[in-house]
Design an enzyme around this catalytic site. Structure first.
Site, mmCIF file in Angstrom:
data_model
loop_
_atom_site.group_PDB
_atom_site.id
_atom_site.type_symbol
_atom_site.label_atom_id
_atom_site.label_comp_id
_atom_site.label_asym_id
_atom_site.label_seq_id
_atom_site.Cartn_x
_atom_site.Cartn_y
_atom_site.Cartn_z
ATOM 1 N N GLY A 162 27.330 38.546 41.256
ATOM 2 C CA GLY A 162 28.295 37.646 40.639
ATOM 3 C C GLY A 162 29.126 36.978 41.719
ATOM 4 O O GLY A 162 29.013 37.298 42.906
ATOM 5 N N LEU A 163 29.952 36.060 41.315
ATOM 6 C CA LEU A 163 30.794 35.328 42.253
ATOM 7 C C LEU A 163 31.799 36.240 42.943
ATOM 8 O O LEU A 163 32.133 37.314 42.433
ATOM 9 C CB LEU A 163 31.554 34.224 41.510
ATOM 10 C CG LEU A 163 30.738 33.050 40.962
ATOM 11 C CD1 LEU A 163 31.613 32.182 40.059
ATOM 12 C CD2 LEU A 163 30.144 32.216 42.094
ATOM 13 N N SER A 164 32.292 35.803 44.085
ATOM 14 C CA SER A 164 33.380 36.504 44.746
ATOM 15 C C SER A 164 34.581 36.550 43.805
ATOM 16 O O SER A 164 34.945 35.533 43.215
ATOM 17 C CB SER A 164 33.756 35.769 46.036
ATOM 18 O OG SER A 164 34.850 36.386 46.666
ATOM 19 N N SER A 211 32.705 44.907 43.050
ATOM 20 C CA SER A 211 33.062 46.134 43.771
ATOM 21 C C SER A 211 33.941 47.045 42.925
ATOM 22 O O SER A 211 33.755 48.267 42.906
ATOM 23 C CB SER A 211 33.779 45.792 45.086
ATOM 24 O OG SER A 211 32.914 45.119 45.968
ATOM 25 N N SER A 221 24.937 38.088 46.412
ATOM 26 C CA SER A 221 23.485 37.842 46.369
ATOM 27 C C SER A 221 23.179 36.604 45.527
ATOM 28 O O SER A 221 22.645 36.715 44.431
ATOM 29 C CB SER A 221 22.729 39.066 45.850
ATOM 30 O OG SER A 221 23.305 39.623 44.694
#
Length: 200
Positions: free
Chosen positions: A33-35, A40, A107
């Site tokens: 997914g996006l930052s 995390s 990714s």
């Protein structure tokens, strides 16, 4: 590079033996997914839950990996591909050791994620799409990276001047824009139980 003189050496303890002793399967949950989408945070919350259930896991986090194994890589497309290739190989080793691997990486390219899936056996790779809009990720901006990207201080930043290719058929979709971390973890756990990947 030639591999003519390299021979695969079989180990004395097999993956199947480790799984039997552990009493659970080993596989990769690939959080993409996006930052700022919560990859995390979610991976670590799930790892804590599984740890409390005596299930062995390890979190491979994008930033942490770039401190060591991949500290020689940048963020252009080719280095991003190599980053994911290496993580795929490391993940495969963890699966062979009988553990559940939780990877938290943007990714951004479908092809790279597919290549990781291809080096693993059936039912050893489960793509988890941590869905969150670009607008919301920019509002969160936990590391201040979107601001830097908008100010042209960072190049090749996913979602700004580098593309993110959404998964086309992920095993799990978690919408962190509308779901809490707790609800997201429960959703993933329910999936794992339903698939027989962990015991209820």
């Amino acid at each position: 590079m030639t591999t003519n003189n390299i021979v695969w050496h079989n180990t004395s303890v097999t993956k199947e033996e480790r799984r039997k002793k552990n009493n659970y399967q080993s596989y990769v949950l690939w959080f993409t997914g996006l930052s700022g989408s919560g990859k995390s945070t979610l991976a670590n919350a799930l790892a804590r839950y599984l740890f409390e259930e005596n299930i062995g896991t390890y979190v491979l986090d994008g930033d942490n990996i770039r401190h060591g194994l991949n500290n020689d890589l940048g963020f252009d497309d080719e280095d991003r591909k190599e980053n994911i290739r290496r993580i795929g190989e490391v993940s495969k080793l963890f699966v062979d050791s009988g553990q559940i691997v939780l990877t938290a990486f943007i990714s951004p390219f479908r092809e790279d994620r597919q290549q990781v899936k291809d080096i693993l056996a059936e039912n050893e790779f489960f793509e988890v799409y941590v869905k969150c809009s670009l607008d919301e990720c920019e509002v969160r901006d936990p590391k201040g990276l979107y601001k830097k990207a908008r100010n042209n201080e960072i190049k090749h930043f996913t979602g700004i001047d580098s593309p993110y290719e959404e998964p086309e058929n992920p095993a799990i979709i978690v919408d962190t824009e509308s779901q809490s971390v707790e609800d997201s973890v429960k959703y993933i756990v329910d999936f794992l139980v339903a698939k027989g990947l962990i015991n209820n």
